[in-house]
Design a protein around this motif. Sequence first.
Motif, PDB file in Angstrom:
ATOM      1  N   ALA A   1       5.277  10.687  42.647  1.00 48.55           N
ATOM      2  CA  ALA A   1       5.585  11.714  41.647  1.00 48.55           C
ATOM      3  C   ALA A   1       5.051  13.072  42.087  1.00 48.55           C
ATOM      4  O   ALA A   1       5.741  14.098  41.982  1.00 48.55           O
ATOM      5  N   ALA A   2       3.837  13.082  42.599  1.00 50.79           N
ATOM      6  CA  ALA A   2       3.237  14.332  43.068  1.00 50.79           C
ATOM      7  C   ALA A   2       3.989  14.881  44.282  1.00 50.79           C
ATOM      8  O   ALA A   2       4.227  16.089  44.391  1.00 50.79           O
ATOM      9  N   ALA A   3       4.381  14.003  45.200  1.00 54.01           N
ATOM     10  CA  ALA A   3       5.083  14.440  46.408  1.00 54.01           C
ATOM     11  C   ALA A   3       6.457  15.016  46.068  1.00 54.01           C
ATOM     12  O   ALA A   3       6.847  16.072  46.597  1.00 54.01           O
ATOM     13  N   VAL A   4       7.201  14.334  45.202  1.00 56.39           N
ATOM     14  CA  VAL A   4       8.526  14.818  44.796  1.00 56.39           C
ATOM     15  C   VAL A   4       8.395  16.148  44.068  1.00 56.39           C
ATOM     16  O   VAL A   4       9.212  17.065  44.259  1.00 56.39           O
ATOM     17  N   LEU A   5       7.369  16.272  43.255  1.00 52.80           N
ATOM     18  CA  LEU A   5       7.115  17.534  42.559  1.00 52.80           C
ATOM     19  C   LEU A   5       6.851  18.647  43.566  1.00 52.80           C
ATOM     20  O   LEU A   5       7.381  19.762  43.438  1.00 52.80           O
ATOM     21  N   GLY A   6       6.061  18.339  44.586  1.00 54.71           N
ATOM     22  CA  GLY A   6       5.751  19.340  45.605  1.00 54.71           C
ATOM     23  C   GLY A   6       6.959  19.718  46.442  1.00 54.71           C
ATOM     24  O   GLY A   6       7.125  20.894  46.800  1.00 54.71           O
ATOM     25  N   HIS A   7       7.814  18.757  46.765  1.00 56.63           N
ATOM     26  CA  HIS A   7       9.004  19.046  47.570  1.00 56.63           C
ATOM     27  C   HIS A   7       9.991  19.951  46.833  1.00 56.63           C
ATOM     28  O   HIS A   7      10.621  20.818  47.445  1.00 56.63           O
ATOM     29  N   ASN A   8      10.120  19.729  45.538  1.00 57.75           N
ATOM     30  CA  ASN A   8      11.134  20.447  44.763  1.00 57.75           C
ATOM     31  C   ASN A   8      10.606  21.704  44.080  1.00 57.75           C
ATOM     32  O   ASN A   8      11.374  22.649  43.864  1.00 57.75           O
ATOM     33  N   PHE A   9       9.292  21.709  43.777  1.00 58.52           N
ATOM     34  CA  PHE A   9       8.718  22.865  43.085  1.00 58.52           C
ATOM     35  C   PHE A   9       7.357  23.200  43.713  1.00 58.52           C
ATOM     36  O   PHE A   9       6.316  23.071  43.061  1.00 58.52           O
TER      37      PHE A   9
END
Length: 297
Positions: free
Chosen positions: A247-255
Amino acid sequence: MTFKITEGQTAMVALRAALIAGVAAGLGGCDTLSNLNPFDTSEKYEMKVTADVPPERMYDQGLARMRNGDREGAARRFGEIGRNYPQSEWARKGLIMQAFANYEAQKYDDAITSSRSYLQKYPNTKDAAYAQYLYAMSNFNQIPDTSRDQERSEKALAGLTELVQKYPNSEYAADARYRIQVARDQLAGAQMEVGRYYLERRNYTAAINRFRDVVSKYQTTRHVEEALQRLTEAYMALGLTGEAQTAAAVLGHNFPNSQWYKDAYSLVRSNGLEPREDADSWISKTFKGFRVAALGR
């Protein structure tokens, strides 16, 4: 529009008056209906004759009431056209105007009824797109705040989506697309509010279900960043560190510049971990599917 009685209409009115006069004379001067029944002791009603009003005149009367600010009165007059002349073209025109007058009067439920009736009776006419717009907007204007039931939001979203799909080139499509995003944001906000409620009470599974709904259905709304951060928080609390890292990684990739990502990153790091995306996670698959769909558009 000025209404003029034609010679034919004058003759019909005169003929009807003569017939009525003959009937009255044959009744021996009876002036009330109850006099015909010797057992009737109810209130006596005077016999009256109301001249027919042509549908175009009724339509003009409805327009006049609209101009005078009497929207509810206009809606009633437009509705009378369909009841008196159901097979006429004026009935169709009156029905769409009835929906519009009710909408302008903020009688939204009545506007919904009128617009739906129009769509059922005249689905392929030039005003069908407008009827669909009035239906959707009558629901949209009743959207409540995020703490309340969102049935109106769902109906507004469905109505607006149908408008865009059925009438993509109509003059209402652009506004509908904008309002679709507003309705989606409202629905996502409602889910976030419930999710936060569960999270505060440490009901992590229930909270995850709400945040997951936002991530899965409302990725284009402003709430998705917070939803990913809240998922990081809830998964970490349950000891599901792999999902939290994803969840943290996807958040970082997109935002990457989001404050929500900074908070998620700090939370993961405080537990001696790093954001790391698991390709088999539902979060990763959801966002990959979203990116593919976005590129396809």
